[in-house]
Write a protein that holds these residues in place. Structure first.
Motif, PDB file in Angstrom:
ATOM      1  N   ARG A   1       0.838  -1.196   0.000  1.00 26.89           N
ATOM      2  CA  ARG A   1       0.000   0.000   0.000  1.00 26.89           C
ATOM      3  C   ARG A   1       0.876   1.250   0.000  1.00 26.89           C
ATOM      4  NH1 ARG A   1      -1.755  -0.654   6.136  1.00 26.89           N
ATOM      5  NH2 ARG A   1      -3.324  -1.968   5.193  1.00 26.89           N
ATOM      6  N   ASN A   2       0.256   2.376  -0.327  1.00 25.57           N
ATOM      7  CA  ASN A   2       0.989   3.641  -0.281  1.00 25.57           C
ATOM      8  C   ASN A   2       1.283   4.012   1.169  1.00 25.57           C
ATOM      9  OD1 ASN A   2       0.883   3.985  -3.055  1.00 25.57           O
ATOM     10  ND2 ASN A   2      -1.132   4.953  -2.973  1.00 25.57           N
ATOM     11  N   LEU A   3       2.451   4.539   1.426  1.00 26.02           N
ATOM     12  CA  LEU A   3       2.838   4.909   2.773  1.00 26.02           C
ATOM     13  C   LEU A   3       2.454   6.365   3.040  1.00 26.02           C
ATOM     14  CD1 LEU A   3       6.361   3.207   2.822  1.00 26.02           C
ATOM     15  CD2 LEU A   3       4.091   2.204   3.154  1.00 26.02           C
ATOM     16  N   LEU A   4       1.990   6.646   4.264  1.00 23.58           N
ATOM     17  CA  LEU A   4       1.463   7.966   4.596  1.00 23.58           C
ATOM     18  C   LEU A   4       2.381   8.708   5.561  1.00 23.58           C
ATOM     19  CD1 LEU A   4      -2.277   6.987   5.190  1.00 23.58           C
ATOM     20  CD2 LEU A   4      -1.206   7.736   3.066  1.00 23.58           C
ATOM     21  N   ASP A   5       2.305  10.049   5.517  1.00 20.82           N
ATOM     22  CA  ASP A   5       3.081  10.837   6.466  1.00 20.82           C
ATOM     23  C   ASP A   5       2.297  11.008   7.763  1.00 20.82           C
ATOM     24  OD1 ASP A   5       1.389  13.300   6.337  1.00 20.82           O
ATOM     25  OD2 ASP A   5       2.106  13.344   4.265  1.00 20.82           O
ATOM     26  N   GLU A   6       2.980  11.485   8.809  1.00 20.07           N
ATOM     27  CA  GLU A   6       2.350  11.556  10.129  1.00 20.07           C
ATOM     28  C   GLU A   6       1.168  12.520  10.170  1.00 20.07           C
ATOM     29  OE1 GLU A   6       3.322  12.399  14.853  1.00 20.07           O
ATOM     30  OE2 GLU A   6       4.941  12.563  13.376  1.00 20.07           O
ATOM     31  N   ALA A   7       1.281  13.661   9.501  1.00 16.22           N
ATOM     32  CA  ALA A   7       0.190  14.644   9.528  1.00 16.22           C
ATOM     33  C   ALA A   7      -1.093  14.052   8.937  1.00 16.22           C
ATOM     34  CB  ALA A   7       0.597  15.903   8.750  1.00 16.22           C
ATOM     35  N   THR A   8      -0.954  13.326   7.842  1.00 14.04           N
ATOM     36  CA  THR A   8      -2.125  12.695   7.217  1.00 14.04           C
ATOM     37  C   THR A   8      -2.715  11.638   8.133  1.00 14.04           C
ATOM     38  OG1 THR A   8      -1.184  13.058   5.024  1.00 14.04           O
ATOM     39  CG2 THR A   8      -2.939  11.427   5.187  1.00 14.04           C
ATOM     40  N   LEU A   9      -1.848  10.845   8.750  1.00 16.87           N
ATOM     41  CA  LEU A   9      -2.317   9.804   9.653  1.00 16.87           C
ATOM     42  C   LEU A   9      -3.074  10.393  10.848  1.00 16.87           C
ATOM     43  CD1 LEU A   9       0.814   7.489   9.549  1.00 16.87           C
ATOM     44  CD2 LEU A   9      -1.473   6.840   8.821  1.00 16.87           C
ATOM     45  N   ARG A  10      -2.573  11.499  11.399  1.00 17.63           N
ATOM     46  CA  ARG A  10      -3.242  12.137  12.545  1.00 17.63           C
ATOM     47  C   ARG A  10      -4.616  12.677  12.142  1.00 17.63           C
ATOM     48  NH1 ARG A  10      -1.158  10.031  17.059  1.00 17.63           N
ATOM     49  NH2 ARG A  10       1.074  10.436  17.276  1.00 17.63           N
ATOM     50  N   HIS A  11      -4.677  13.285  10.962  1.00 16.20           N
ATOM     51  CA  HIS A  11      -5.970  13.773  10.455  1.00 16.20           C
ATOM     52  C   HIS A  11      -6.953  12.615  10.306  1.00 16.20           C
ATOM     53  CE1 HIS A  11      -9.015  15.597   7.889  1.00 16.20           C
ATOM     54  NE2 HIS A  11      -8.812  14.613   7.023  1.00 16.20           N
ATOM     55  N   ASN A  12      -6.479  11.529   9.706  1.00 16.19           N
ATOM     56  CA  ASN A  12      -7.347  10.368   9.495  1.00 16.19           C
ATOM     57  C   ASN A  12      -7.806   9.774  10.821  1.00 16.19           C
ATOM     58  OD1 ASN A  12      -6.796  10.798   6.813  1.00 16.19           O
ATOM     59  ND2 ASN A  12      -5.572   8.958   6.517  1.00 16.19           N
ATOM     60  N   GLN A  13      -6.912   9.753  11.791  1.00 13.58           N
ATOM     61  CA  GLN A  13      -7.259   9.216  13.108  1.00 13.58           C
ATOM     62  C   GLN A  13      -8.419   9.987  13.737  1.00 13.58           C
ATOM     63  OE1 GLN A  13      -4.022   8.962  15.960  1.00 13.58           O
ATOM     64  NE2 GLN A  13      -5.407   9.027  17.700  1.00 13.58           N
ATOM     65  N   GLY A  14      -8.355  11.318  13.673  1.00 13.65           N
ATOM     66  CA  GLY A  14      -9.420  12.134  14.252  1.00 13.65           C
ATOM     67  C   GLY A  14     -10.759  11.897  13.576  1.00 13.65           C
ATOM     68  N   ALA A  15     -10.735  11.797  12.251  1.00 13.04           N
ATOM     69  CA  ALA A  15     -11.968  11.571  11.508  1.00 13.04           C
ATOM     70  C   ALA A  15     -12.554  10.192  11.823  1.00 13.04           C
ATOM     71  CB  ALA A  15     -11.697  11.696  10.010  1.00 13.04           C
ATOM     72  N   ILE A  16     -11.688   9.204  11.924  1.00 16.22           N
ATOM     73  CA  ILE A  16     -12.144   7.838  12.208  1.00 16.22           C
ATOM     74  C   ILE A  16     -12.741   7.743  13.613  1.00 16.22           C
ATOM     75  CG2 ILE A  16     -11.300   5.496  12.660  1.00 16.22           C
ATOM     76  CD1 ILE A  16      -9.372   5.931  10.260  1.00 16.22           C
ATOM     77  N   LYS A  17     -12.141   8.445  14.578  1.00 16.80           N
ATOM     78  CA  LYS A  17     -12.694   8.386  15.933  1.00 16.80           C
ATOM     79  C   LYS A  17     -14.112   8.953  15.961  1.00 16.80           C
ATOM     80  CE  LYS A  17     -12.052   9.417  20.808  1.00 16.80           C
ATOM     81  NZ  LYS A  17     -11.221  10.027  21.877  1.00 16.80           N
ATOM     82  N   GLY A  18     -14.345  10.019  15.213  1.00 17.02           N
ATOM     83  CA  GLY A  18     -15.688  10.594  15.147  1.00 17.02           C
ATOM     84  C   GLY A  18     -16.710   9.588  14.630  1.00 17.02           C
ATOM     85  N   GLN A  19     -16.311   8.787  13.659  1.00 19.36           N
ATOM     86  CA  GLN A  19     -17.227   7.774  13.129  1.00 19.36           C
ATOM     87  C   GLN A  19     -17.407   6.623  14.117  1.00 19.36           C
ATOM     88  OE1 GLN A  19     -15.390   6.862   9.337  1.00 19.36           O
ATOM     89  NE2 GLN A  19     -16.592   8.418   8.282  1.00 19.36           N
ATOM     90  N   LEU A  20     -16.325   6.224  14.772  1.00 18.07           N
ATOM     91  CA  LEU A  20     -16.420   5.131  15.746  1.00 18.07           C
ATOM     92  C   LEU A  20     -17.318   5.494  16.923  1.00 18.07           C
ATOM     93  CD1 LEU A  20     -12.696   3.937  15.898  1.00 18.07           C
ATOM     94  CD2 LEU A  20     -14.635   2.665  14.948  1.00 18.07           C
ATOM     95  N   ALA A  21     -17.371   6.797  17.243  1.00 16.19           N
ATOM     96  CA  ALA A  21     -18.181   7.241  18.380  1.00 16.19           C
ATOM     97  C   ALA A  21     -19.671   7.010  18.153  1.00 16.19           C
ATOM     98  CB  ALA A  21     -17.915   8.722  18.663  1.00 16.19           C
TER      99      ALA A  21
END
Length: 429
Positions: free
Chosen positions: A85-105
């Motif tokens: 898979r394509n490798l991601l930088d930390e800033a993108t990963l942090r953004h994705n993490q926040g968005a995913i937590k909102g959906q998991l909630a």
């Protein structure tokens, strides 16, 4: 304490489980985790089985951990894939993490004062300071290359006909994931990892590290990989993934995906993707078998999961949009916004004309033929109009009818129809 294994078994969500897991879970509150790929800022419905496992785990009185794979997202998992898979930088990963937590909630209770409140963790937080030398000394020496090579996920990549092999980076994935389990065992008293059946090898590497390094006992549980009866891939449409983010997949398209499920799949999915109890589901299945044309299962499945992922209002709008297509009048269609209107008529041929062309009135022959190519020729258009086969905005029209801006739906659309099933959309710009 509710019997979690019993619950997921009748729902068809259990593929394999390590011996002793059920007894372990019935003793007291336990902690389990599921890893989630953070390579996008939204989950798609392929993630939902793991999320539902975590929710059932929490409902059974246990503590769920959702692990966002920030570190493993930088590597790529070989399981079930033919390429890295394509490798991601930390800033993108942090953004994705926040968005995913909102959906998991929407599924997991992160705010409860109870001991089994859900938590979101990111393996990047404990891997980022771990040096390569420390990792191979403290972790790598405990697992042999023979053990790692024996995993199905590795063997498939190395022996496949079209295989290009696998990089060292990917080869170490199971060690990194195994260390996640070890870390959570130490830090959170986590004793169970859950995932798809293709993850069994990676999960058991973790249980082995817990045994060899800590002398502890950890457990593994996997769910079946979801399939469709017709052999096509679950969670995919012609437009790609079915996402939980309304901007990526609208609630209307989301609702339609579940509504169009086959009878065989609907009976399976309603157990996996809803929280309806066994008695309710059995009644729905019995009702559906008596009157399958009413599609009771599909409707209830689509309703339950659309409300769960989006909202009751989104469900009502999706139902209204679905009904609008079949309504004999234009009232329902006029209520739709531009995006939903175009989604309702997705796949229907379209053309564009300018508003100036309506200023003096556009005759029906031109609208059907020269301006849109809806019909092959003027003579075809004339014949269909004389046979009273043409409708404009669901009203029959004759050859002498002139289309003006007064006919526009929401000031931008015209809906042509030949017979009952042949539609054509004109967008006026």
């Amino acid at each position: 304490m509710k019997n979690f294994i019993e619950e997921v078994t009748w729902r068809g969500m259990l593929h394999d489980v390590m011996p002793g897991t059920e007894e372990h879970l019935m003793e007291q509150m336990r902690v389990a985790y599921v890893g989630i790929d953070p390579t996008a800022d939204s989950l798609h419905i392929g993630h939902l089985v793991g999320v539902m496992l975590l929710k059932h785990f929490q409902l059974s009185g246990h503590k769920p951990l959702a692990l966002v794979g920030g570190a493993t997202g930088m590597i790529g998992d070989p399981s079930g894939k033919s390429n890295e898979r394509n490798l991601l930088d930390e800033a993108t990963l942090r953004h994705n993490q926040g968005a995913i937590k909102g959906q998991l909630a929407r599924f997991l209770d992160f705010t409860s004062a109870e001991a089994n409140a859900a938590e979101l963790v990111n393996n990047y937080d404990w891997m980022k300071e771990f040096s390569f030398l420390d990792f191979i000394r403290d972790v790598g020496k405990h697992i042999t290359v023979n053990y790692m090579m024996a995993k199905d996920s590795v063997k498939k990549r190395l022996t496949g006909e079209t295989s290009e092999g696998m990089s060292f980076t990917e080869f170490t994935y199971q060690l990194v994931q195994g260390y996640d389990f070890l870390h959570l065992y130490r830090a959170k008293k986590c004793t169970l990892q859950m995932g798809g059946s293709d993850q069994w090898g990676n999960i058991t590497t973790g249980t082995e590290l817990v045994r060899r390094i800590e002398g502890g006992k950890a457990y593994a549980l996997t769910c079946p990989l979801i399939t469709k009866a017709d052999g096509t891939k679950f969670g995919k449409s012609e437009g790609g993934n079915i996402w939980l983010d309304a901007e990526r997949t609208s609630p209307y398209k989301f609702y339609q995906y579940w509504l169009n499920t086959s009878d065989v799949d609907a009976e399976k999915y309603i157990k996996i993707f809803t929280f309806l109890d066994k008695e309710t589901i059995e009644k729905l299945i019995a009702e559906h078998s008596e009157t399958p044309h009413l599609r009771v299962l599909q409707k209830r499945l689509a309703e339950e999961i659309t409300v769960m992922v989006h909202s009751q209002a989104d469900l009502e709008n999706a139902i209204a949009a679905s009904n609008a297509f079949f309504s004999p009048s234009m009232d329902e269609l006029k209520k739709l916004d531009e995006k939903t209107f175009l989604e309702v008529f997705d796949g229907v041929p379209q053309a564009e004309i300018s508003k100036e062309e309506l200023s003096e009135g556009l005759d029906m022959i031109a609208a059907l033929s020269a301006k849109t190519n809806f019909l092959a020729s003027n003579s075809d258009a004339r014949r269909e109009l004389k046979q009273n086969a043409i409708s404009l905005n669901k009203e029959k029209v004759a050859e002498d009818y002139k289309i003006t801006s007064a006919d526009l739906i929401n000031n931008q659309f015209l809906l042509l129809q030949k017979g009952k099933k042949n539609y054509y959309v004109i967008k006026v710009r």
